[in-house]
Design a protein around this motif. Structure first.
Motif, PDB file in Angstrom:
ATOM      1  N   TYR A  35      42.908 -31.182  -5.076  1.00  0.00           N
ATOM      2  CA  TYR A  35      42.783 -29.945  -4.321  1.00  0.00           C
ATOM      3  C   TYR A  35      44.078 -29.148  -4.440  1.00  0.00           C
ATOM      4  CZ  TYR A  35      38.821 -32.379  -2.248  1.00  0.00           C
ATOM      5  OH  TYR A  35      37.639 -33.071  -2.058  1.00  0.00           O
ATOM      6  N   ASP A 128      36.925 -21.851  -0.399  1.00  0.00           N
ATOM      7  CA  ASP A 128      36.103 -22.849  -1.099  1.00  0.00           C
ATOM      8  C   ASP A 128      36.803 -24.194  -1.185  1.00  0.00           C
ATOM      9  OD1 ASP A 128      34.054 -21.039  -1.460  1.00  0.00           O
ATOM     10  OD2 ASP A 128      34.620 -20.525  -3.520  1.00  0.00           O
ATOM     11  N   THR A 129      38.094 -24.178  -1.524  1.00  0.00           N
ATOM     12  CA  THR A 129      38.842 -25.432  -1.650  1.00  0.00           C
ATOM     13  C   THR A 129      38.940 -26.133  -0.305  1.00  0.00           C
ATOM     14  OG1 THR A 129      40.126 -24.541  -3.493  1.00  0.00           O
ATOM     15  CG2 THR A 129      41.051 -26.447  -2.347  1.00  0.00           C
ATOM     16  N   ASP A 131      36.912 -25.805   2.263  1.00  0.00           N
ATOM     17  CA  ASP A 131      35.578 -26.315   2.625  1.00  0.00           C
ATOM     18  C   ASP A 131      35.274 -27.626   1.908  1.00  0.00           C
ATOM     19  OD1 ASP A 131      35.205 -24.168   4.310  1.00  0.00           O
ATOM     20  OD2 ASP A 131      33.851 -23.081   2.959  1.00  0.00           O
ATOM     21  N   GLN A 132      35.582 -27.696   0.609  1.00  0.00           N
ATOM     22  CA  GLN A 132      35.355 -28.929  -0.155  1.00  0.00           C
ATOM     23  C   GLN A 132      36.209 -30.071   0.389  1.00  0.00           C
ATOM     24  OE1 GLN A 132      35.986 -28.232  -4.367  1.00  0.00           O
ATOM     25  NE2 GLN A 132      34.832 -26.320  -4.278  1.00  0.00           N
ATOM     26  N   ARG A 135      34.861 -31.326   3.737  1.00  0.00           N
ATOM     27  CA  ARG A 135      33.663 -32.158   3.546  1.00  0.00           C
ATOM     28  C   ARG A 135      34.062 -33.572   3.115  1.00  0.00           C
ATOM     29  NH1 ARG A 135      31.353 -27.413   1.642  1.00  0.00           N
ATOM     30  NH2 ARG A 135      31.786 -27.899  -0.547  1.00  0.00           N
ATOM     31  N   ARG A 136      35.042 -33.654   2.201  1.00  0.00           N
ATOM     32  CA  ARG A 136      35.444 -34.962   1.686  1.00  0.00           C
ATOM     33  C   ARG A 136      36.081 -35.833   2.766  1.00  0.00           C
ATOM     34  NH1 ARG A 136      36.110 -37.643  -3.331  1.00  0.00           N
ATOM     35  NH2 ARG A 136      36.621 -39.764  -2.673  1.00  0.00           N
TER      36      ARG A 136
END
Length: 195
Positions: A35, A128-129, A131-132, A135-136
Motif C-alpha cells: 500500500y 481507493d488505497t 479503502d483497500q 478491508r484487509r
C-alpha cells in the motif's frame, strides 16, 4: 471402559494436532500486499515493506473523531512511553478518513499528542488505497451523522472499528486488540515477546 493402546495413540495424535494448530500465532500475513501511503511529513511510505524487520504497533483513527480515536492514539503513545526498551518498534496510526485527513492535518494531530517524531508515523493515502487497506485489516466504518455547512462543505462523523494491531517483523499480524479498551500493559507484554 477399557482404553486400548490404539485409543491412547489416537488421543495423543489429536492433542498434538491441536497444539500444533494453536502454536501458529499469525492471524494474517501482510507480506503479500503493498500500500502506497503518505506520512504526516508528506513522505511516501510503503506498507508493509518500509516496516519489514521491525515490530509494528498500529492503530486506526480519524482526526475529527469525537470520542475513541483520541484514546486509541494515546494508547499507542503510552505503549512507547511505558516500555523500558521499545527497540526498533514502529508506532503507526492510519486514518480511514483520507478525504479530510491530509498529511498537514495528521501532522497537527500528531503534534497535539507530542507524537510528531520518530518512531511515530501518521499515515493517509488516496481513497481507493485506504479503502483497500481498511478491508484487509478488517476496519469497518459507517457514516453516522452528516450535515451541509454554510460554506458548502460537509461535516460528518463515522462509526468505526476500535482496534490496535501488533504486527511482527515479518509483516504477520500477531494480535488484534480493542484499541481504546485494552490495558496498555497487555500490549507491552505481547510486544516484548517479539523483541
Amino acid at each position: 471402559m477399557k482404553i486400548t493402546f490404539n485409543h491412547k495413540l489416537y488421543g495423543i495424535a489429536l492433542l498434538s494436532l491441536f497444539l500444533s494448530a494453536c502454536s501458529s500465532p499469525a492471524l494474517d500475513d501482510y507480506s503479500d500486499v503493498s500500500y502506497e501511503l503518505t506520512d504526516q511529513n508528506g513522505e511516501e511510505v510503503i506498507f508493509p515493506d518500509d516496516f519489514e524487520g521491525s515490530p509494528v504497533v498500529m492503530g486506526f483513527i480519524y482526526t475529527n473523531c469525537p470520542d475513541i480515536c483520541s484514546f486509541i492514539t494515546a494508547n499507542v503513545g503510552k505503549v512507547y512511553e511505558e516500555m523500558e526498551n521499545p527497540g526498533d518498534t514502529q508506532f503507526v496510526l492510519v486514518t480511514f478518513d483520507p478525504e479530510r485527513d491530509s498529511p498537514e492535518v495528521l501532522k497537527s494531530y500528531a503534534q497535539a499528542f507530542d507524537m510528531d517524531k520518530d518512531p511515530f508515523h501518521f499515515l493517509t493515502g488516496d481513497t481507493d488505497t485506504i479503502d483497500q487497506f481498511m478491508r484487509r485489516v478488517s476496519v469497518r466504518t459507517q457514516e453516522s451523522y452528516s450535515r451541509e455547512l454554510d460554506d458548502g462543505g460537509r461535516m460528518y462523523f463515522l462509526n468505526h472499528s476500535d482496534k490496535i494491531l501488533l504486527i511482527d517483523d515479518n509483516s504477520q499480524l500477531i494480535f488484534d486488540y480493542g484499541g481504546s479498551m485494552t490495558p496498555v500493559n497487555i500490549i507491552i507484554e505481547d510486544l516484548q515477546k517479539l523483541l
